[in-house]
Scaffold this active site. Structure first.
Site, short mmCIF file in Angstrom:
data_model
loop_
_atom_site.label_atom_id
_atom_site.label_comp_id
_atom_site.label_asym_id
_atom_site.label_seq_id
_atom_site.Cartn_x
_atom_site.Cartn_y
_atom_site.Cartn_z
N ASN A 1 0.42 -1.06 -0.15
CA ASN A 1 0.06 -0.42 0.19
C ASN A 1 0.79 0.90 0.24
O ASN A 1 0.54 2.44 -0.47
CB ASN A 1 -0.94 0.47 0.86
CG ASN A 1 -0.52 -1.01 2.27
OD1 ASN A 1 0.85 -1.33 2.49
ND2 ASN A 1 -1.45 -1.01 3.59
N CYS A 2 1.56 0.99 0.78
CA CYS A 2 2.61 2.25 0.56
C CYS A 2 3.07 2.61 -0.78
O CYS A 2 4.19 3.56 -0.99
CB CYS A 2 4.21 1.93 1.58
SG CYS A 2 3.96 1.24 2.56
N ALA B 1 -4.64 -8.15 18.64
CA ALA B 1 -4.48 -7.37 17.85
C ALA B 1 -3.55 -6.35 17.05
O ALA B 1 -2.51 -6.54 18.22
CB ALA B 1 -5.44 -5.59 17.59
N THR C 1 -5.93 -8.99 23.07
CA THR C 1 -6.81 -7.52 23.47
C THR C 1 -7.76 -7.37 24.75
O THR C 1 -6.49 -8.70 25.46
CB THR C 1 -8.09 -7.38 22.29
OG1 THR C 1 -8.18 -9.20 22.97
CG2 THR C 1 -6.96 -7.52 21.06
N PRO D 1 -8.35 -12.80 26.50
CA PRO D 1 -7.53 -13.61 26.08
C PRO D 1 -7.44 -13.63 24.58
O PRO D 1 -6.39 -14.59 24.86
CB PRO D 1 -7.73 -14.26 27.58
CG PRO D 1 -8.28 -14.17 28.07
CD PRO D 1 -9.22 -12.99 27.60
P1 FAD Z 1 -3.84 -2.59 6.33
O1 FAD Z 1 -2.38 -3.02 5.14
O2 FAD Z 1 -4.48 -1.60 5.95
O3 FAD Z 1 -4.17 -4.16 6.38
C1 FAD Z 1 -5.78 -4.62 6.89
C2 FAD Z 1 -6.72 -4.91 5.68
O4 FAD Z 1 -7.49 -5.49 6.11
C3 FAD Z 1 -6.70 -4.50 4.04
O5 FAD Z 1 -6.54 -5.48 3.28
C4 FAD Z 1 -8.77 -4.89 4.45
O6 FAD Z 1 -9.46 -4.85 3.52
C5 FAD Z 1 -8.67 -5.63 5.20
N1 FAD Z 1 -9.64 -5.70 6.55
C6 FAD Z 1 -9.80 -5.05 7.01
N2 FAD Z 1 -11.50 -5.10 7.93
C7 FAD Z 1 -12.17 -6.19 7.24
C8 FAD Z 1 -12.89 -6.70 7.62
N3 FAD Z 1 -14.25 -6.90 8.32
N4 FAD Z 1 -13.07 -8.31 7.06
C9 FAD Z 1 -11.95 -8.66 6.37
N5 FAD Z 1 -10.87 -7.52 5.96
C10 FAD Z 1 -10.34 -6.65 7.02
N6 FAD Z 1 3.48 3.48 5.81
C11 FAD Z 1 4.78 3.16 6.68
O7 FAD Z 1 5.55 2.97 7.04
N7 FAD Z 1 5.78 4.21 5.09
C12 FAD Z 1 4.75 4.53 4.17
O8 FAD Z 1 5.51 4.90 2.79
C13 FAD Z 1 2.97 4.06 3.79
N8 FAD Z 1 2.44 5.11 2.41
C14 FAD Z 1 1.41 4.76 2.55
C15 FAD Z 1 0.77 5.29 1.46
C16 FAD Z 1 -0.77 4.64 1.02
C17 FAD Z 1 -1.51 4.97 -0.06
C18 FAD Z 1 -1.05 4.42 1.87
C19 FAD Z 1 -2.96 3.69 2.07
C20 FAD Z 1 -0.24 3.96 3.44
C21 FAD Z 1 1.09 3.97 3.91
N9 FAD Z 1 1.43 4.11 4.88
C22 FAD Z 1 2.87 3.47 5.03
C23 FAD Z 1 0.66 2.97 6.01
C24 FAD Z 1 1.14 1.18 5.94
O9 FAD Z 1 0.25 1.27 4.86
C25 FAD Z 1 0.20 1.00 6.96
O10 FAD Z 1 0.54 1.54 8.42
C26 FAD Z 1 0.09 -0.74 7.46
O11 FAD Z 1 -0.06 -1.04 5.77
C27 FAD Z 1 -1.26 -1.21 8.12
O12 FAD Z 1 -0.94 -2.68 8.05
P2 FAD Z 1 -2.53 -3.54 9.06
O13 FAD Z 1 -1.95 -4.89 8.70
O14 FAD Z 1 -2.86 -2.80 9.83
O15 FAD Z 1 -3.39 -2.76 7.86
#
Ligand code: FAD
Length: 569
Positions: free
Chosen positions: A59-60, A299, A292, A295
């Protein structure tokens, strides 16, 4: 140093015990948790659900796909469903949304988005990694065609098509943070004229205002319109199929497309509906093992609240590094290993049209918000490598440190080369509870094309040491209009003529030894030069000749930034 703590004995996992682990959300936190867990335990059954079409994508990299820097969409795909299955025996269900959690039955309800069919899945352990969603304020027009947020590959694809199909020429980016600025860069790559609408009077909100000034000047020099200190009121459709962004001030900003980048909010609905503890910032509350309030549920990632190791406060930090590390910690914790997430210090970097902005730890404004007052700061503006070697570019660096113990609290840097390297070094020092003395002593790479025998990191540490040991007492820039100290500018007359502090007198360092008797001994003398070095020499000379000098850190270069940020008169 990370303090290791024992897991709660009642929940110790025995490797080899058949268990079912369900993971909600792939991509950063979820996917790294799944892969790490498999490496630790071959017997556990792992299922991962993602409502999107991809389980693991960069996503980055999305803004760069919009900008055509990455032109092949498949390059954004980090790992596929098949790879997870073949390599790790992990069952991935994409386009499958998890809609609820029944904690007493230890089941989740999932819905196949293609068929609409819902089913329940049993778990022994549940991991939530649903990320954070772009904030869409409830204002008129935010759902109009042509208004986009950037979170997924399909989002970027839609923006690309919109630009091409409409031959878009103008864009308004709402929000001047990381994602907003990355989108600015990439829309410029696509030759759009870009305006940034930002509610704060600065871009890059994590930075102290004066440190954002060089970036704002750079953006303006690249033709980007900065409409600052004004919020979004509504978005209107134009007759010609374009849009108008209307600001709270009434300003009307026409655009062929609008990017909403005003921040993200933890996707906490599942956790909230299941009655899990949610913190004041909207993130799921977890312990140091990422568990969370239930137990059996962990998250990770953008959905959780994390401990800021500098301010001591709980916060949300939507960044990929912490999400990945938390996924790993959760897997280790689930597997019964002794592990702990150490918290965050907000190390981040963004590149915009050649300029790099990086920061780690607390900002000055963050410390003030947290009620911390026992700190000092130094500014410096060194070259990114030795000045005698061609091509040295200036780095603007601010180091904030605790007084009197010298613990490093934070650093921010802006420049064109070598910026993130300095911040990474300081970030590592912070992680080990380092002090400014450690920075002064740091043994870093040096050859003329890479650094200097006194690297900017060393210099920052040395300046801070000078403050702590009394060699270089600081004057407060923000007191400039109230002080009755003599303002002494030790630059050469031609430099002075180009701009100086109001009421400053000019006595160049080159003449100080012969003319210092002209200065008053019964008054504080605040010493200024271009970047701080000559003022430091003058401060030392005057202090040893019975005067009362104070040093204006960072010199006139810092003054101009403070003034542009509205902080100094
Ligand atoms: P995510 O990677 O967002 O994954 C969550 C996933 O859960 C998604 O695919 C979503 O579809 C899925 N989901 C949600 N709810 C449900 C549900 N109920 N059922 C099933 N699936 C579900 N961070 C950096 O450190 N450097 C960067 O350069 C940077 N650039 C970025 C650029 C952009 C455009 C974006 C959007 C983000 C960027 N980030 C960057 C932030 C980084 O991508 C996020 O911090 C990171 O991806 C978070 O990881 P995560 O696993 O928490 O969530």
């Amino acid at each position: 140093m990370i303090q290791r703590i024992e897991p709660q004995s009642a929940d110790v996992w025995t490797v080899g015990m058949p268990r079912r682990v369900l993971i909600v959300g792939g991509v950063a936190g979820g996917a790294s948790c799944a892969a790490r867990l498999r490496r630790l335990d071959e017997s556990v059954e792992i299922l991962m659900f993602d409502r999107g079409p991809h389980v693991s994508f960069a996503n980055c990299g999305l803004p760069y796909y919009v900008g055509n820097v990455i032109s092949d969409e498949s390059r954004l795909l980090v790992a596929s469903r098949e790879m997870f299955h073949e390599r790790f025996n992990i069952a991935v269900h994409t386009e499958t949304e998890v809609t609820s959690i029944d904690r007493s039955a230890q089941t989740i309800t999932v819905r196949d988005l293609a068929t609409g069919h819902a089913r329940t899945e049993r778990y022994d352990v549940l991991v939530l990694s649903p990320g954070a969603a772009p904030i869409r304020p409830p204002l008129p027009g935010v759902d109009l065609p042509g208004v986009f947020a950037v979170r997924t590959i399909p989002d970027s694809r839609r923006i690309r098509s919109w630009i091409t199909e409409r031959s878009a020429k103008t864009a308004v980016v709402i929000g001047g943070g990381f994602i907003g600025l990355e989108m600015v860069e990439n829309l410029i790559h696509r030759e759009l004229a870009v305006t940034v609408l930002e509610k704060l009077p600065q871009v890059m909100p994590p930075l102290d205002p004066e440190m954002a000034v060089p970036l704002m000047e750079h953006l303006t020099s690249k033709g980007i319109q900065l409409h600052l200190g004004d919020g979004l009121a509504r978005i209107e459709a134009r007759d010609d199929r374009g849009l108008v962004v209307v600001a709270e001030s009434g300003a009307r900003l026409p655009a062929d497309l609008v990017i909403l980048a005003i921040g993200v909010r933890p996707e906490n609905a599942l956790a909230k509906d299941a009655g899990l503890a949610i913190g004041p910032r909207g993130g799921v509350v977890v312990d140091a093992q990422m568990r969370t309030s239930d137990p059996n549920i962990w998250a990770v990632g953008d959905v959780v609240e994390v401990h800021d190791v500098l301010t001591g406060q709980e916060t949300v930090l939507p960044l990929a590094g912490p999400a990945n590390r938390q996924g790993r910690v959760a897997a280790e914790s689930i597997a019964g290993r002794v592990t702990q997430f150490r918290g965050v210090q907000a190390t981040a970097v963004v590149g915009v049209l050649g300029m790099t902005v990086a920061s780690t730890g607390a900002s000055e404004k963050g410390l003030r918000r947290a009620g911390v007052t026992s700190f000092e700061k130094v500014y410096l503006h060194p070259g990114h490598h030795a000045g005698y070697y061609p091509g040295a570019r200036q780095i603007h660096l601010k180091l904030v440190f605790s007084v009197p113990d010298g613990r490093i609290l934070g650093a921010q840097a802006v420049g064109f080369e070598g910026v993130e390297k300095r911040i990474d070094v300081i970030a590592t020092a912070i992680q080990f509870n380092g002090t400014v003395h450690d920075l002064a002593e740091a043994e870093l790479c040096y050859a003329p094309q890479f650094g200097a025998a006194k690297d900017p990191v060393n210099l920052a540490g040395m300046l801070a040491e000078n403050v702590l040991n009394g060699d270089m007492p600081l004057a407060d820039w923000l007191e400039l209009d109230r002080t009755d100290a003599l303002l002494l500018d030790v630059r050469e007359p031609d430099e002075f003529a180009h701009g100086h502090l109001a009421k400053a007198v000019n006595l160049p360092l080159s003449q100080l030894r012969s003319r210092y008797a002209e200065l008053p001994k019964d008054r504080d003398i605040w010493v200024c030069c271009a970047v701080g070095q000559r003022a430091y020499f003058a401060t030392r000379f005057l202090a040893q000749h019975g005067y009362r000098p104070r040093h204006l850190s960072g010199g006139y270069t810092t003054y101009e930034a403070l003034q542009a940020a509205g902080l100094a008169l």
